[in-house]
Design an enzyme around this catalytic site. Structure first.
Site, PDB file in Angstrom:
ATOM      1  N   LEU A  64     -88.500 101.920  -5.721  1.00  0.00           N
ATOM      2  CA  LEU A  64     -88.525 100.679  -6.209  1.00  0.00           C
ATOM      3  C   LEU A  64     -89.892  99.982  -6.010  1.00  0.00           C
ATOM      4  CD1 LEU A  64     -84.804  99.993  -4.802  1.00  0.00           C
ATOM      5  CD2 LEU A  64     -85.463 100.001  -7.380  1.00  0.00           C
ATOM      6  N   PRO A  65     -90.130  98.751  -6.817  1.00  0.00           N
ATOM      7  CA  PRO A  65     -91.541  98.020  -6.651  1.00  0.00           C
ATOM      8  C   PRO A  65     -91.791  97.638  -5.397  1.00  0.00           C
ATOM      9  CG  PRO A  65     -90.240  97.240  -8.580  1.00  0.00           C
ATOM     10  CD  PRO A  65     -89.039  98.409  -7.944  1.00  0.00           C
ATOM     11  N   THR A  93     -93.505 102.099  -1.886  1.00  0.00           N
ATOM     12  CA  THR A  93     -94.512 101.473  -1.063  1.00  0.00           C
ATOM     13  C   THR A  93     -94.181 100.192  -0.697  1.00  0.00           C
ATOM     14  OG1 THR A  93     -96.180 102.838  -2.090  1.00  0.00           O
ATOM     15  CG2 THR A  93     -96.908 101.239  -0.776  1.00  0.00           C
ATOM     16  N   LYS A 168     -99.530 105.263   4.961  1.00  0.00           N
ATOM     17  CA  LYS A 168     -99.816 105.144   3.402  1.00  0.00           C
ATOM     18  C   LYS A 168    -100.673 103.927   3.247  1.00  0.00           C
ATOM     19  CE  LYS A 168     -99.260 104.394  -1.113  1.00  0.00           C
ATOM     20  NZ  LYS A 168     -99.629 105.348  -2.098  1.00  0.00           N
ATOM     21  N   LYS A 243    -102.060  95.794  -4.424  1.00  0.00           N
ATOM     22  CA  LYS A 243    -100.934  95.852  -4.005  1.00  0.00           C
ATOM     23  C   LYS A 243    -100.892  96.332  -2.544  1.00  0.00           C
ATOM     24  CE  LYS A 243     -96.394  97.818  -3.756  1.00  0.00           C
ATOM     25  NZ  LYS A 243     -95.172  98.558  -4.165  1.00  0.00           N
TER      26      LYS A 243
HETATM   27  P1  NAD Z   1     -92.012 101.081 -11.924  1.00  0.00           P
HETATM   28  O1  NAD Z   1     -92.193  99.660 -11.909  1.00  0.00           O
HETATM   29  O2  NAD Z   1     -92.644 101.844 -13.138  1.00  0.00           O
HETATM   30  O3  NAD Z   1     -90.611 101.388 -11.477  1.00  0.00           O
HETATM   31  C1  NAD Z   1     -89.730 100.844 -10.491  1.00  0.00           C
HETATM   32  C2  NAD Z   1     -88.457 100.998 -11.358  1.00  0.00           C
HETATM   33  O4  NAD Z   1     -87.414 100.211 -10.491  1.00  0.00           O
HETATM   34  C3  NAD Z   1     -88.231 100.410 -12.715  1.00  0.00           C
HETATM   35  O5  NAD Z   1     -87.757 101.110 -13.467  1.00  0.00           O
HETATM   36  C4  NAD Z   1     -87.486  99.052 -12.610  1.00  0.00           C
HETATM   37  O6  NAD Z   1     -86.450  98.885 -13.655  1.00  0.00           O
HETATM   38  C5  NAD Z   1     -86.340  99.658 -11.395  1.00  0.00           C
HETATM   39  N1  NAD Z   1     -86.001  98.601 -10.594  1.00  0.00           N
HETATM   40  C6  NAD Z   1     -86.125  97.439 -10.055  1.00  0.00           C
HETATM   41  N2  NAD Z   1     -85.250  96.869  -9.322  1.00  0.00           N
HETATM   42  C7  NAD Z   1     -84.199  97.476  -9.525  1.00  0.00           C
HETATM   43  C8  NAD Z   1     -82.753  97.384  -9.010  1.00  0.00           C
HETATM   44  N3  NAD Z   1     -82.396  96.249  -8.246  1.00  0.00           N
HETATM   45  N4  NAD Z   1     -82.015  98.708  -9.297  1.00  0.00           N
HETATM   46  C9  NAD Z   1     -82.531  99.495 -10.092  1.00  0.00           C
HETATM   47  N5  NAD Z   1     -83.642  99.759 -10.436  1.00  0.00           N
HETATM   48  C10 NAD Z   1     -84.538  98.664 -10.377  1.00  0.00           C
HETATM   49  O7  NAD Z   1     -92.989 101.491 -10.698  1.00  0.00           O
HETATM   50  P2  NAD Z   1     -93.550 102.817 -10.098  1.00  0.00           P
HETATM   51  O8  NAD Z   1     -95.055 103.053 -10.771  1.00  0.00           O
HETATM   52  O9  NAD Z   1     -92.641 104.019 -10.387  1.00  0.00           O
HETATM   53  O10 NAD Z   1     -93.784 102.493  -8.540  1.00  0.00           O
HETATM   54  C11 NAD Z   1     -92.635 102.706  -7.697  1.00  0.00           C
HETATM   55  C12 NAD Z   1     -92.936 102.480  -6.300  1.00  0.00           C
HETATM   56  O11 NAD Z   1     -93.954 103.490  -5.984  1.00  0.00           O
HETATM   57  C13 NAD Z   1     -93.830 101.414  -5.962  1.00  0.00           C
HETATM   58  O12 NAD Z   1     -93.582 101.064  -4.687  1.00  0.00           O
HETATM   59  C14 NAD Z   1     -95.364 101.822  -6.068  1.00  0.00           C
HETATM   60  O13 NAD Z   1     -96.277 101.131  -5.376  1.00  0.00           O
HETATM   61  C15 NAD Z   1     -95.171 103.183  -5.642  1.00  0.00           C
HETATM   62  N6  NAD Z   1     -96.493 104.115  -6.127  1.00  0.00           N
HETATM   63  C16 NAD Z   1     -96.802 104.076  -7.247  1.00  0.00           C
HETATM   64  C17 NAD Z   1     -97.774 105.058  -7.758  1.00  0.00           C
HETATM   65  C18 NAD Z   1     -98.192 104.873  -9.293  1.00  0.00           C
HETATM   66  O14 NAD Z   1     -99.189 105.553  -9.545  1.00  0.00           O
HETATM   67  N7  NAD Z   1     -97.414 104.334 -10.285  1.00  0.00           N
HETATM   68  C19 NAD Z   1     -98.289 105.626  -6.973  1.00  0.00           C
HETATM   69  C20 NAD Z   1     -97.688 105.970  -5.513  1.00  0.00           C
HETATM   70  C21 NAD Z   1     -96.744 105.054  -5.065  1.00  0.00           C
END
Ligand code: NAD
Length: 291
Positions: A64-65, A93, A168, A243
């Site tokens: 999740l975000p 994260t 991380k 972030k």
């Molecule tokens: P994203 O925004 O694409 O995905 C998050 C998902 O969570 C969305 O689809 C959203 O609809 C869903 N969501 C939010 N609240 C919800 C709830 N209450 N119930 C169900 N679903 C819910 O984000 P992402 O890029 O997949 O990143 C996710 C995590 O991974 C973050 O914490 C980010 O910092 C970390 N991360 C991302 C990357 C990257 O390159 N994108 C790399 C490493 C770590």
């Protein structure tokens, strides 16, 4: 194994698909219908709610975000519906303090929880080549490791609850500061009349060598193929680096740590993200340093 997977966005989508591919019964849920449909297409089972996904699952993965999303899903959907002893793996994260309090609350509810954030972007999530840094008890790690191994190339026990998140953000603070240093150095080399490829060849085998230069050179046509060769599209968005730098500064303040380079990197990324409307890769910050 029945695994609930909550959060099927850029990262979670590919990760859930890899668990399904490995033969697990993945009960997927996301607030976004589009994300959920993609996961079902990739072999996951549709759950009508997070609560439904968690009911009867042996493990619950969240991607999740931010910390507030994980805490609210845990309180509202996971704690009331998870069977005693269910394993919770939070791969998002999030801030160290919330990671620790989530694990404490899970333990108080008779569950076993670990924080397991990842290194590697969307391509690694899709390919199943992420690196997981895990915080939690030995028992938690032993149970989490085989599940995480289906989504990654390395799974490392960083220490107690919150240690995964600490590792991380420390890693990404180092990355943010080293990328800024790499960018300003390349800009200086160019201004001094050096051929950037020649400087790359020299510094990559000298004491200036670092990942930001050698593996992720921020100039097009220099070093291996990187987002710079694709107009800084794809890769690791500068907003996500910002972030992580903010989380690192929060964590540093909580333990009174002096992090001047991390602070400077955060300030520079704050200005860059505010000005950049294209959501470019974090190496595009070189544009602001070239003058
Ligand atoms: P994203 O925004 O694409 O995905 C998050 C998902 O969570 C969305 O689809 C959203 O609809 C869903 N969501 C939010 N609240 C919800 C709830 N209450 N119930 C169900 N679903 C819910 O984000 P992402 O890029 O997949 O990143 C996710 C995590 O991974 C973050 O914490 C980010 O910092 C970390 N991360 C991302 C990357 C990257 O390159 N994108 C790399 C490493 C770590």
């Amino acid at each position: 194994m029945k695994i609930a997977f909550i959060g099927l966005g850029n990262m979670g989508g590919g990760m859930a698909a890899n668990l399904a591919k490995a033969g697990h019964d993945v009960r997927a849920f996301d607030l976004s219908e589009e994300a959920l449909a993609r996961a079902v297409e990739a072999g996951c089972t549709r759950a009508a709610s997070a609560a439904e996904a968690v009911t009867g699952a042996e493990a619950v993965v969240t991607m999740l975000p931010a910390g507030k999303h994980v805490a609210s899903v845990y309180e509202a959907d996971v704690f009331p519906n998870a069977a005693p002893g269910t394993l919770l793996l939070d791969c998002s994260t999030i801030d160290v303090a919330t990671a620790r309090s989530n694990i404490e609350a899970a333990t108080a509810n008779g569950l076993v929880a670990v924080d397991a954030p990842v290194s590697g972007g969307i391509a690694a999530a899709n390919a199943g080549t992420l690196t997981f840094m895990v915080g939690g008890t030995g028992e938690g790690f032993a149970r989490a490791e085989p599940i995480l191994a289906k989504m990654g190339k390395a799974v490392i026990h960083a220490g107690d609850a919150g240690a995964g998140q600490a590792a991380k953000i420390c890693n990404n603070m180092l990355l943010g500061a080293s990328m800024v240093a790499t960018c300003e150095t390349l800009a200086l080399a160019q201004k001094l009349g050096l051929d950037p490829q020649k400087f790359f060849d020299i510094a990559s085998v000298s004491s200036g060598q670092c990942w930001s230069l050698t593996s992720y050179a921020p100039l097009p046509g220099v070093g291996p193929a990187t987002p710079a060769d694709n107009d800084y599209k794809g890769g690791f968005a500068a907003a996500l680096m910002l972030k992580d730098l903010r989380l690192a500064m929060e964590a540093a303040a909580s333990v009174d740590a002096d992090v001047p380079m991390g602070l400077k990197a955060r300030e520079l990324y704050e200005a860059f993200v505010e000005a950049d409307t294209d959501g470019r890769d974090f190496s595009a910050i070189i544009k602001t340093l070239q003058g």
